[in-house]
Design an enzyme around this catalytic site. Sequence first.
Site, PDB file in Angstrom:
ATOM      1  N   ASP A  20       0.797  -1.249   0.000  1.00 18.50           N
ATOM      2  CA  ASP A  20       0.000   0.000   0.000  1.00 18.50           C
ATOM      3  C   ASP A  20       0.824   1.292   0.000  1.00 18.50           C
ATOM      4  O   ASP A  20       0.543   2.222   0.774  1.00 18.50           O
ATOM      5  CB  ASP A  20      -0.969   0.000   1.200  1.00 18.50           C
ATOM      6  CG  ASP A  20      -1.995  -1.120   1.127  1.00 18.50           C
ATOM      7  OD1 ASP A  20      -1.923  -1.942   0.198  1.00 18.50           O
ATOM      8  OD2 ASP A  20      -2.868  -1.184   2.008  1.00 18.50           O
ATOM      9  N   ASP A  58      -4.506  -0.779  -1.855  1.00 17.12           N
ATOM     10  CA  ASP A  58      -5.814  -0.679  -1.231  1.00 17.12           C
ATOM     11  C   ASP A  58      -6.709  -0.044  -2.304  1.00 17.12           C
ATOM     12  O   ASP A  58      -6.331   0.963  -2.904  1.00 17.12           O
ATOM     13  CB  ASP A  58      -5.666   0.242  -0.003  1.00 17.12           C
ATOM     14  CG  ASP A  58      -6.598  -0.101   1.142  1.00 17.12           C
ATOM     15  OD1 ASP A  58      -6.906  -1.292   1.334  1.00 17.12           O
ATOM     16  OD2 ASP A  58      -7.016   0.840   1.853  1.00 17.12           O
ATOM     17  N   HIS A  60     -10.639   0.725  -2.869  1.00 20.07           N
ATOM     18  CA  HIS A  60     -12.025   0.682  -2.386  1.00 20.07           C
ATOM     19  C   HIS A  60     -13.004   1.330  -3.360  1.00 20.07           C
ATOM     20  O   HIS A  60     -12.709   2.398  -3.911  1.00 20.07           O
ATOM     21  CB  HIS A  60     -12.137   1.428  -1.054  1.00 20.07           C
ATOM     22  CG  HIS A  60     -11.287   0.874   0.050  1.00 20.07           C
ATOM     23  ND1 HIS A  60     -11.280  -0.455   0.397  1.00 20.07           N
ATOM     24  CD2 HIS A  60     -10.409   1.485   0.903  1.00 20.07           C
ATOM     25  CE1 HIS A  60     -10.445  -0.634   1.411  1.00 20.07           C
ATOM     26  NE2 HIS A  60      -9.898   0.517   1.739  1.00 20.07           N
ATOM     27  N   HIS A  64     -17.478   2.642   0.443  1.00 21.67           N
ATOM     28  CA  HIS A  64     -16.997   1.409   1.088  1.00 21.67           C
ATOM     29  C   HIS A  64     -17.376   1.379   2.570  1.00 21.67           C
ATOM     30  O   HIS A  64     -17.392   2.418   3.239  1.00 21.67           O
ATOM     31  CB  HIS A  64     -15.470   1.309   0.935  1.00 21.67           C
ATOM     32  CG  HIS A  64     -14.919  -0.017   1.340  1.00 21.67           C
ATOM     33  ND1 HIS A  64     -14.223  -0.204   2.522  1.00 21.67           N
ATOM     34  CD2 HIS A  64     -14.983  -1.224   0.733  1.00 21.67           C
ATOM     35  CE1 HIS A  64     -13.877  -1.481   2.604  1.00 21.67           C
ATOM     36  NE2 HIS A  64     -14.315  -2.115   1.534  1.00 21.67           N
ATOM     37  N   HIS A  93     -10.611   6.884   1.543  1.00 28.16           N
ATOM     38  CA  HIS A  93      -9.220   6.771   1.082  1.00 28.16           C
ATOM     39  C   HIS A  93      -9.124   5.710  -0.009  1.00 28.16           C
ATOM     40  O   HIS A  93      -9.949   4.793  -0.063  1.00 28.16           O
ATOM     41  CB  HIS A  93      -8.283   6.403   2.248  1.00 28.16           C
ATOM     42  CG  HIS A  93      -8.566   5.024   2.792  1.00 28.16           C
ATOM     43  ND1 HIS A  93      -9.589   4.776   3.684  1.00 28.16           N
ATOM     44  CD2 HIS A  93      -7.987   3.824   2.553  1.00 28.16           C
ATOM     45  CE1 HIS A  93      -9.619   3.490   3.970  1.00 28.16           C
ATOM     46  NE2 HIS A  93      -8.666   2.880   3.286  1.00 28.16           N
ATOM     47  N   LYS A 118      -6.852  -4.893  -3.311  1.00 26.56           N
ATOM     48  CA  LYS A 118      -7.630  -5.501  -2.228  1.00 26.56           C
ATOM     49  C   LYS A 118      -8.577  -4.471  -1.625  1.00 26.56           C
ATOM     50  O   LYS A 118      -8.373  -3.267  -1.786  1.00 26.56           O
ATOM     51  CB  LYS A 118      -6.693  -6.054  -1.143  1.00 26.56           C
ATOM     52  CG  LYS A 118      -5.866  -4.955  -0.499  1.00 26.56           C
ATOM     53  CD  LYS A 118      -4.866  -5.490   0.476  1.00 26.56           C
ATOM     54  CE  LYS A 118      -4.022  -4.397   1.079  1.00 26.56           C
ATOM     55  NZ  LYS A 118      -4.761  -3.355   1.812  1.00 26.56           N
ATOM     56  N   CYS A 163      -2.190  -2.922   7.547  1.00 27.48           N
ATOM     57  CA  CYS A 163      -2.067  -3.821   6.404  1.00 27.48           C
ATOM     58  C   CYS A 163      -0.784  -4.657   6.413  1.00 27.48           C
ATOM     59  O   CYS A 163      -0.792  -5.812   6.007  1.00 27.48           O
ATOM     60  CB  CYS A 163      -2.230  -3.031   5.116  1.00 27.48           C
ATOM     61  SG  CYS A 163      -3.944  -2.446   4.930  1.00 27.48           S
TER      62      CYS A 163
HETATM   63  C1  VGL Z   1      -4.782   0.595   5.643  1.00 22.56           C
HETATM   64  C2  VGL Z   1      -6.373   1.438   7.042  1.00 22.56           C
HETATM   65  C3  VGL Z   1      -7.329   1.335   6.061  1.00 22.56           C
HETATM   66  C4  VGL Z   1      -3.358   0.193   5.437  1.00 22.56           C
HETATM   67  C5  VGL Z   1      -5.732   0.461   4.641  1.00 22.56           C
HETATM   68  O1  VGL Z   1      -2.885   0.159   4.295  1.00 22.56           O
HETATM   69  O2  VGL Z   1      -2.689  -0.093   6.460  1.00 22.56           O
HETATM   70  N1  VGL Z   1      -5.122   1.065   6.843  1.00 22.56           N
HETATM   71  N2  VGL Z   1      -6.996   0.845   4.863  1.00 22.56           N
HETATM   72 ZN    ZN Z   2      -8.429   0.855   3.293  1.00 25.18          ZN
END
Ligand code: VGL
Ligand code: ZN
Length: 224
Positions: A20, A58, A60, A64, A93, A118, A163
């Site tokens: 990410d 990430d 979404h 979401h 996000h 994901k 993550c």
């Molecule tokens: C993440 C919070 C929400 C991450 C992703 O990449 O750690 N944290 N979505």
């Molecule tokens: Zn996320």
Amino acid sequence: MTFTGTASPSSPSCALLVIDMQNDFMPGGQLAVADGDALVALINRLGARFRNIVITQDWHPLGHISFASSHKQLKPFDSIHLPYGAQTLWPDHCVQDTYGAQLHADLDLPRAQLILRKGCNPGIDSYSAFLEADRCTRTGLAGYLKDRAIDTVFVVGLALDFCVAWSAQDARAEGLTTLVIADACRAIDLGGSLQSAWETMLMAGVRRIESRELFDEWPSPLLA
Ligand code: VGL
Ligand code: ZN
């Protein structure tokens, strides 16, 4: 500590998992992780030593379930109970196809073969690169690694306490040798989440290393 017993990063059985490294997690982004951009150069250097690299994004849909904006009267960082368990709510996000969801422009990993997206399911979050938050929907990554005979993963990126931690634990649960390169990660650190993430990872048999140890043992980038 040395890596005796661990495959060399350049081995076909080893992969770097880059979690990410997207604009929304960088300073100025929608879910900024302090100093996240400081990792880019280090991850590029690490990537030059690996034969296999997997990048996650990430990714979404609008609305979401993990977005606070999808729940009336709740705010970012509140926690709610969903059918699959507790869910922290986040600012919007990494919305699919937006600037915030793009990988950091300076990330330079020409050897990366797979970009895995994901968190695409509107009703299920997915911190882990392997298993969504319902803990039964699989992303396919375990099968991909198994098909490629990859048995060792080094994990880096954002965020260490979400993550990265979930991906590393699930990598262990899949039977992979799993090392988290601590200085190639940064954390959100929400209510002690950083410390508890390390405790859970180490309990699960994840190894914690520093990039210096890897560079000491494998000083040279791959030539091709
Ligand atoms: C993440 C919070 C929400 C991450 C992703 O990449 O750690 N944290 N979505
Ligand atoms: Zn996320």
